[in-house]
Design a protein around this motif. Structure first.
Motif, PDB file in Angstrom:
ATOM      1  N   LEU A 188       0.820  -1.206   0.000  1.00 43.72           N
ATOM      2  CA  LEU A 188       0.000   0.000   0.000  1.00 43.72           C
ATOM      3  C   LEU A 188       0.858   1.261   0.000  1.00 43.72           C
ATOM      4  CD1 LEU A 188      -2.817  -0.941   2.547  1.00 43.72           C
ATOM      5  CD2 LEU A 188      -2.873  -1.074   0.053  1.00 43.72           C
ATOM      6  N   GLY A 189       2.086   1.141   0.481  1.00 42.74           N
ATOM      7  CA  GLY A 189       2.982   2.291   0.490  1.00 42.74           C
ATOM      8  C   GLY A 189       3.319   2.806  -0.891  1.00 42.74           C
ATOM      9  N   THR A 190       3.139   1.987  -1.929  1.00 43.81           N
ATOM     10  CA  THR A 190       3.422   2.440  -3.297  1.00 43.81           C
ATOM     11  C   THR A 190       2.409   3.467  -3.774  1.00 43.81           C
ATOM     12  OG1 THR A 190       2.159   0.628  -4.318  1.00 43.81           O
ATOM     13  CG2 THR A 190       4.482   0.226  -3.858  1.00 43.81           C
ATOM     14  N   LEU A 191       1.325   3.640  -3.013  1.00 47.32           N
ATOM     15  CA  LEU A 191       0.330   4.657  -3.358  1.00 47.32           C
ATOM     16  C   LEU A 191       0.939   6.051  -3.376  1.00 47.32           C
ATOM     17  CD1 LEU A 191      -2.686   5.547  -3.711  1.00 47.32           C
ATOM     18  CD2 LEU A 191      -2.791   5.663  -1.228  1.00 47.32           C
ATOM     19  N   ILE A 192       1.889   6.331  -2.472  1.00 45.10           N
ATOM     20  CA  ILE A 192       2.389   7.690  -2.309  1.00 45.10           C
ATOM     21  C   ILE A 192       3.585   7.997  -3.197  1.00 45.10           C
ATOM     22  CG2 ILE A 192       1.595   7.773   0.080  1.00 45.10           C
ATOM     23  CD1 ILE A 192       4.524   7.429   0.932  1.00 45.10           C
ATOM     24  N   GLY A 193       4.026   7.055  -3.993  1.00 45.08           N
ATOM     25  CA  GLY A 193       5.189   7.305  -4.837  1.00 45.08           C
ATOM     26  C   GLY A 193       4.912   8.354  -5.901  1.00 45.08           C
ATOM     27  N   GLN A 202       5.568  15.566 -12.033  1.00 42.56           N
ATOM     28  CA  GLN A 202       5.092  14.358 -11.366  1.00 42.56           C
ATOM     29  C   GLN A 202       3.822  14.678 -10.577  1.00 42.56           C
ATOM     30  OE1 GLN A 202       8.300  15.562 -10.319  1.00 42.56           O
ATOM     31  NE2 GLN A 202       9.313  14.617 -12.078  1.00 42.56           N
ATOM     32  N   ILE A 203       3.160  13.611 -10.139  1.00 38.56           N
ATOM     33  CA  ILE A 203       2.022  13.744  -9.242  1.00 38.56           C
ATOM     34  C   ILE A 203       2.239  12.798  -8.068  1.00 38.56           C
ATOM     35  CG2 ILE A 203       0.604  12.018 -10.464  1.00 38.56           C
ATOM     36  CD1 ILE A 203      -1.842  13.816  -9.795  1.00 38.56           C
ATOM     37  N   ARG A 204       1.873  13.268  -6.885  1.00 36.01           N
ATOM     38  CA  ARG A 204       2.053  12.473  -5.669  1.00 36.01           C
ATOM     39  C   ARG A 204       0.750  12.472  -4.890  1.00 36.01           C
ATOM     40  NH1 ARG A 204       3.183  13.018  -0.191  1.00 36.01           N
ATOM     41  NH2 ARG A 204       4.652  11.491   0.669  1.00 36.01           N
ATOM     42  N   TYR A 205       0.367  11.296  -4.398  1.00 37.30           N
ATOM     43  CA  TYR A 205      -0.882  11.139  -3.654  1.00 37.30           C
ATOM     44  C   TYR A 205      -0.606  10.780  -2.203  1.00 37.30           C
ATOM     45  CZ  TYR A 205      -2.992  10.933  -8.291  1.00 37.30           C
ATOM     46  OH  TYR A 205      -3.384  11.220  -9.566  1.00 37.30           O
ATOM     47  N   VAL A 225      -0.884  16.183  -5.187  1.00 37.71           N
ATOM     48  CA  VAL A 225       0.026  17.310  -5.353  1.00 37.71           C
ATOM     49  C   VAL A 225       0.807  17.115  -6.649  1.00 37.71           C
ATOM     50  CG1 VAL A 225       1.937  18.626  -4.378  1.00 37.71           C
ATOM     51  CG2 VAL A 225       0.258  17.587  -2.858  1.00 37.71           C
ATOM     52  N   LEU A 226       0.705  18.087  -7.528  1.00 40.08           N
ATOM     53  CA  LEU A 226       1.444  18.065  -8.784  1.00 40.08           C
ATOM     54  C   LEU A 226       2.744  18.850  -8.615  1.00 40.08           C
ATOM     55  CD1 LEU A 226      -1.707  18.656 -10.880  1.00 40.08           C
ATOM     56  CD2 LEU A 226      -0.149  16.797 -11.392  1.00 40.08           C
ATOM     57  N   PHE A 227       3.817  18.339  -9.182  1.00 36.46           N
ATOM     58  CA  PHE A 227       5.136  18.966  -9.055  1.00 36.46           C
ATOM     59  C   PHE A 227       5.708  19.282 -10.432  1.00 36.46           C
ATOM     60  CE2 PHE A 227       4.627  16.585  -5.157  1.00 36.46           C
ATOM     61  CZ  PHE A 227       5.211  17.402  -4.184  1.00 36.46           C
ATOM     62  N   LEU A 228       6.347  20.441 -10.523  1.00 34.44           N
ATOM     63  CA  LEU A 228       7.092  20.827 -11.719  1.00 34.44           C
ATOM     64  C   LEU A 228       8.505  21.174 -11.281  1.00 34.44           C
ATOM     65  CD1 LEU A 228       7.274  21.509 -14.738  1.00 34.44           C
ATOM     66  CD2 LEU A 228       6.503  23.825 -14.168  1.00 34.44           C
ATOM     67  N   LEU A 229       9.480  20.436 -11.794  1.00 37.87           N
ATOM     68  CA  LEU A 229      10.881  20.615 -11.407  1.00 37.87           C
ATOM     69  C   LEU A 229      11.050  20.558  -9.888  1.00 37.87           C
ATOM     70  CD1 LEU A 229      11.880  23.465 -13.902  1.00 37.87           C
ATOM     71  CD2 LEU A 229      12.482  21.035 -14.050  1.00 37.87           C
ATOM     72  N   GLY A 230      10.293  19.661  -9.268  1.00 38.34           N
ATOM     73  CA  GLY A 230      10.407  19.455  -7.829  1.00 38.34           C
ATOM     74  C   GLY A 230       9.632  20.433  -6.975  1.00 38.34           C
ATOM     75  N   LYS A 231       8.970  21.433  -7.585  1.00 31.83           N
ATOM     76  CA  LYS A 231       8.199  22.415  -6.824  1.00 31.83           C
ATOM     77  C   LYS A 231       6.708  22.151  -7.000  1.00 31.83           C
ATOM     78  CE  LYS A 231      11.689  26.059  -7.198  1.00 31.83           C
ATOM     79  NZ  LYS A 231      11.968  27.464  -7.621  1.00 31.83           N
ATOM     80  N   PRO A 232       5.932  22.205  -5.898  1.00 30.90           N
ATOM     81  CA  PRO A 232       4.499  21.910  -5.995  1.00 30.90           C
ATOM     82  C   PRO A 232       3.740  22.989  -6.756  1.00 30.90           C
ATOM     83  CG  PRO A 232       5.058  22.682  -3.788  1.00 30.90           C
ATOM     84  CD  PRO A 232       6.351  22.508  -4.510  1.00 30.90           C
ATOM     85  N   LEU A 422      -2.718  15.133 -24.162  1.00 29.60           N
ATOM     86  CA  LEU A 422      -3.845  14.532 -23.445  1.00 29.60           C
ATOM     87  C   LEU A 422      -3.796  13.011 -23.522  1.00 29.60           C
ATOM     88  CD1 LEU A 422      -6.720  16.941 -24.558  1.00 29.60           C
ATOM     89  CD2 LEU A 422      -5.505  16.928 -22.372  1.00 29.60           C
ATOM     90  N   GLY A 423      -3.208  12.490 -24.591  1.00 27.78           N
ATOM     91  CA  GLY A 423      -3.088  11.038 -24.728  1.00 27.78           C
ATOM     92  C   GLY A 423      -2.100  10.435 -23.757  1.00 27.78           C
ATOM     93  N   ILE A 424      -1.085  11.215 -23.369  1.00 24.83           N
ATOM     94  CA  ILE A 424      -0.151  10.735 -22.342  1.00 24.83           C
ATOM     95  C   ILE A 424      -0.903  10.508 -21.042  1.00 24.83           C
ATOM     96  CG2 ILE A 424       1.855  11.363 -20.948  1.00 24.83           C
ATOM     97  CD1 ILE A 424       2.874  12.944 -23.375  1.00 24.83           C
ATOM     98  N   GLY A 425      -1.797  11.427 -20.720  1.00 23.20           N
ATOM     99  CA  GLY A 425      -2.660  11.259 -19.563  1.00 23.20           C
ATOM    100  C   GLY A 425      -1.978  11.584 -18.249  1.00 23.20           C
ATOM    101  N   ILE A 426      -2.772  11.519 -17.207  1.00 22.08           N
ATOM    102  CA  ILE A 426      -2.278  11.748 -15.850  1.00 22.08           C
ATOM    103  C   ILE A 426      -2.665  10.549 -14.998  1.00 22.08           C
ATOM    104  CG2 ILE A 426      -4.367  13.049 -15.236  1.00 22.08           C
ATOM    105  CD1 ILE A 426      -2.585  14.735 -13.393  1.00 22.08           C
TER     106      ILE A 426
END
Length: 458
Positions: A188-193, A202-205, A225-232, A422-426
């Protein structure tokens, strides 16, 4: 470790592992999820229950006689799971244990029915992931018997064997289940990766609060939380908690995932800040039907022909200064882009020369879909593209001529670029190997809902 993943399959599907909040998603797993897990969970549960037994020391004779007892197989014909309000999940499993007793002169076969009862408590862990723990576990044993056609044994030995087996299994079965749950919590810890959205984003949950559990479903809110270059990425206005209405989605579905307006706004803000929606549109100099050269453009705007007597390449430099806006209405999702287009030509010294610039408003229809764990989209132009001339270095420009340029060159290039993104998706929240299946996306006022099945891929 194989057994840990086995119970992970059993219990991971009991938890709403797909959700976000502020910007957010609310996820519910309904009773249909329990039916799915009950079916596919039998095999891993059978493997988990196949424990090792110590030797039986028979003291009935003059000397101690050690007798080896081995579980040959475990069959679980029945597995029933129920939600327990404000607590977690109750498990009831009926299992048949088949043993081989290696005695002299001939081995003996035994069958022992066992009913396993367990209560799994679901809570919020210290690293903001769901945590499961076994709070109660009981084993109810039937009477051991010798299968028809097998070697018979004395009633006294049968009683002795049954007493030994029950004493061992009473502790080992529940201990085995408890240990497997500890392995599940690692899963379950892989949820937050961090999950990639683009090359630099990146996106982190993470779990926001304690799961909500009723007799009909289990639900949790997860922070995205979405991150761009490590900043939220932070929305310019305060977000509000998102509550998923009871009627949303498809009745009887396994998983219901509500995606708030804030989640869409954050994703679009990320794309805008990353410059992912910017593009340069160029064309082939010798193409007869391409307007992106000064010769073709000069036929529409005489001043271009005067300044560039020889054909030179033309570039449309498309930049989005304003954040795209997604609007969610019932059965209708739209996206508005307001790009600024600078039309440049390559001069004789290879430097770019600005011809004119345009302010553009494009309204798009947005179709949403889910593939495995990703929310994807497809856009198409909705209505007429609004174009105004922002500045011009080539005199007065006829708006009809500008529309020709936009309709012929800009729209297709923009759609190709946008649909590729949009095809890459989130990635929606997920744990390793858990996918959405047969997903349908419904759009409501201010939010979207994914109604989906779940599939655990080994």
């Amino acid at each position: 470790m194989t057994r840990a993943w086995g119970l992970g399959l059993l219990l991971a599907l009991l938890l709403p592992l797909v959700g976000t909040s502020m910007p957010g998603t609310v996820v519910r797993l309904n009773k249909a999820a329990l039916s799915y897990v009950s079916e596919i969970g039998k095999a891993p549960l059978q493997r988990a229950l196949q424990v090792t037994l110590p030797y039986l020391l028979d003291q009935s004779g003059e000397t101690l006689q050690p007798t080896r007892i081995q579980i040959m197989n475990v069959h679980v014909p029945r597995l029933r799971l129920n939600f327990v309000a404000d607590f977690g999940v109750h498990l009831l499993a009926a299992a048949n244990f088949n043993f081989k007793v290696f005695r002299v002169p001939e081995p003996l076969e035994l069958m022992l029915p066992v009913v396993l009862l367990a209560d799994a408590h679901v809570a919020q862990g210290p690293i903001q992931t769901p945590v499961v723990s076994i709070s109660a576990c009981y084993s109810l044993f039937g009477n051991a018997r010798v299968p028809a056609g097998s070697n018979s044994t004395s009633p006294a030995l049968l009683v002795l064997l049954q007493k030994h087996i029950k004493a061992v299994l009473s502790n080992k079965l529940c201990l085995s289940v408890s240990n497997l749950v500890q392995g599940l919590n690692v899963h379950l810890g892989t949820l937050i990766g961090l999950k990639p959205v683009g090359p630099e984003s990146q996106i982190r949950y993470s779990l926001v609060n304690v799961p909500t559990i009723t007799n009909d479903y289990i639900s949790l809110d997860i922070n995205a939380v979405l991150f761009l270059l490590g900043k939220p990425i932070v929305l310019p206005v305060d977000t509000t908690p998102f509550a998923l209405p009871h009627h949303a989605g498809t009745q009887g579905t396994v998983a219901t995932v509500g995606l708030s307006q804030d989640l869409f706004d954050s994703a679009l803000l990320l794309l805008q800040k990353a410059g992912a929606l910017n593009l340069d549109i160029t064309g082939q100099l010798n193409s007869d039907d391409n307007l992106l050269n000064t010769s073709a453009l000069g036929r529409l705007i005489p001043e271009v022909a005067r300044q560039f007597p020889k054909p030179m390449p033309v570039v449309l430099k498309v930049r989005l200064g304003a954040t795209p806006v997604a609007t969610l209405h019932t059965k209708n999702a739209t996206l508005q882009l307001q790009p600024f287009i600078e039309v440049l030509a390559v001069a004789s010294n290879s430097a770019f020369q600005s011809l004119f610039s345009l302010d553009v408003v494009v309204n798009l229809n947005l179709q949403l879909s889910v593939y495995k764990v990703k929310l994807q989209g497809t856009a198409s132009v909705l209505g007429d593209v609004q174009v105004t001339v922002a500045s011009s270095n080539v005199g007065t420009i006829d708006m009809d001529q500008v529309h020709t340029l936009i309709g012929t060159v800009f729209e297709k290039s923009l759609l190709d670029h946008l649909n590729a993104l949009l095809g890459i998706g989130i990635a929606l929240p997920n744990v390793v190997n858990l996918h959405y299946t047969s997903a349908k996306v419904f759009v409501y006022e201010g939010y979207a809902v994914v109604s989906s099945g779940l599939s655990y891929q080994h």
